[in-house]
Design a protein around this motif. Sequence first.
Motif, PDB file in Angstrom:
ATOM      1  N   PRO A 129       0.742  -1.091   0.077  1.00 17.35           N
ATOM      2  CA  PRO A 129      -0.142  -0.194   0.148  1.00 17.35           C
ATOM      3  C   PRO A 129       0.899   1.256   0.012  1.00 17.35           C
ATOM      4  O   PRO A 129       2.203   1.207   0.294  1.00 17.35           O
ATOM      5  CB  PRO A 129      -0.733  -0.248   1.358  1.00 17.35           C
ATOM      6  N   ALA A 130       0.210   2.545  -0.249  1.00 17.58           N
ATOM      7  CA  ALA A 130       0.716   3.654  -0.451  1.00 17.58           C
ATOM      8  C   ALA A 130       1.785   4.014  -1.357  1.00 17.58           C
ATOM      9  O   ALA A 130       1.778   5.119  -2.097  1.00 17.58           O
ATOM     10  CB  ALA A 130       1.377   3.994   0.958  1.00 17.58           C
ATOM     11  N   LEU A 131       2.640   2.918  -1.826  1.00 21.21           N
ATOM     12  CA  LEU A 131       3.734   3.284  -2.775  1.00 21.21           C
ATOM     13  C   LEU A 131       3.962   1.985  -2.995  1.00 21.21           C
ATOM     14  O   LEU A 131       4.663   1.193  -2.360  1.00 21.21           O
ATOM     15  CB  LEU A 131       4.772   4.021  -2.349  1.00 21.21           C
ATOM     16  N   ASP A 132       3.898   1.543  -4.474  1.00 19.85           N
ATOM     17  CA  ASP A 132       4.202   0.008  -4.871  1.00 19.85           C
ATOM     18  C   ASP A 132       5.940  -0.150  -4.921  1.00 19.85           C
ATOM     19  O   ASP A 132       6.447   0.833  -4.827  1.00 19.85           O
ATOM     20  CB  ASP A 132       3.777   0.121  -6.365  1.00 19.85           C
ATOM     21  N   GLY A 133       6.073  -1.059  -4.538  1.00 18.52           N
ATOM     22  CA  GLY A 133       7.520  -1.810  -4.720  1.00 18.52           C
ATOM     23  C   GLY A 133       8.333  -1.398  -5.827  1.00 18.52           C
ATOM     24  O   GLY A 133       9.540  -0.715  -5.696  1.00 18.52           O
ATOM     25  N   ARG A 134       7.751  -1.127  -7.108  1.00 16.58           N
ATOM     26  CA  ARG A 134       8.318  -0.742  -8.269  1.00 16.58           C
ATOM     27  C   ARG A 134       8.830   0.754  -8.091  1.00 16.58           C
ATOM     28  O   ARG A 134       9.860   1.040  -8.400  1.00 16.58           O
ATOM     29  CB  ARG A 134       7.510  -0.811  -9.399  1.00 16.58           C
ATOM     30  N   ASP A 135       7.708   1.452  -7.542  1.00 14.16           N
ATOM     31  CA  ASP A 135       8.197   2.871  -7.398  1.00 14.16           C
ATOM     32  C   ASP A 135       9.222   3.143  -6.229  1.00 14.16           C
ATOM     33  O   ASP A 135      10.060   3.997  -6.320  1.00 14.16           O
ATOM     34  CB  ASP A 135       6.774   3.523  -7.047  1.00 14.16           C
ATOM     35  N   VAL A 136       9.120   2.290  -5.288  1.00 11.85           N
ATOM     36  CA  VAL A 136      10.045   2.202  -4.205  1.00 11.85           C
ATOM     37  C   VAL A 136      11.459   2.211  -4.573  1.00 11.85           C
ATOM     38  O   VAL A 136      12.293   2.787  -4.465  1.00 11.85           O
ATOM     39  CB  VAL A 136       9.787   1.321  -3.039  1.00 11.85           C
ATOM     40  N   LEU A 137      11.578   1.140  -5.375  1.00  8.74           N
ATOM     41  CA  LEU A 137      12.920   0.592  -6.108  1.00  8.74           C
ATOM     42  C   LEU A 137      13.152   1.746  -7.143  1.00  8.74           C
ATOM     43  O   LEU A 137      14.567   2.242  -6.748  1.00  8.74           O
ATOM     44  CB  LEU A 137      12.612  -0.872  -6.883  1.00  8.74           C
ATOM     45  N   LEU A 138      12.493   2.363  -7.832  1.00 12.90           N
ATOM     46  CA  LEU A 138      12.835   3.440  -8.507  1.00 12.90           C
ATOM     47  C   LEU A 138      13.581   4.655  -7.780  1.00 12.90           C
ATOM     48  O   LEU A 138      14.609   5.329  -8.167  1.00 12.90           O
ATOM     49  CB  LEU A 138      11.598   3.893  -9.502  1.00 12.90           C
ATOM     50  N   ARG A 139      12.578   5.085  -6.873  1.00 12.59           N
ATOM     51  CA  ARG A 139      13.025   6.112  -6.180  1.00 12.59           C
ATOM     52  C   ARG A 139      14.506   5.951  -5.308  1.00 12.59           C
ATOM     53  O   ARG A 139      15.363   6.759  -4.904  1.00 12.59           O
ATOM     54  CB  ARG A 139      12.115   6.384  -4.902  1.00 12.59           C
TER      55      ARG A 139
END
Length: 129
Positions: free
Chosen positions: A63-73
Amino acid sequence: MALTPPAPIRILLAEDDAALAKLYASYATGRGHAVSHARDGVETLAAALSQLPDVIVLDVAMPALDGRDVLLRLKADPRTAGIPVLVVSALGGDQHMRDLLVELGASDVMEKPVDLQIAFNKAERLVNG
């Protein structure tokens, strides 16, 4: 010759399933590692910046932020770009998803349900070489 236990590492566990997180953390602490837990993508990014762990074990569907977005950031930020990320996800068996995660900067991708011994051996190797 006895095998020496791996050196303790600091693991950030990003997993929204509380039961799985407890299982992973219990296993990792049993191996002598320090584990902190983030329940969603936003918590994961904040914890990664404040703790600078040795390795991140990351779920994708959070939730809140997908793991793909987390990885990218994580990989876009010089402070966290060098932290190895082991993705453990139900989506890990999808070759397209695996390729995408590696492209985004994942050090390795494993499919749930995961063999804890194999997963934490990988996490230790990512840190200790």
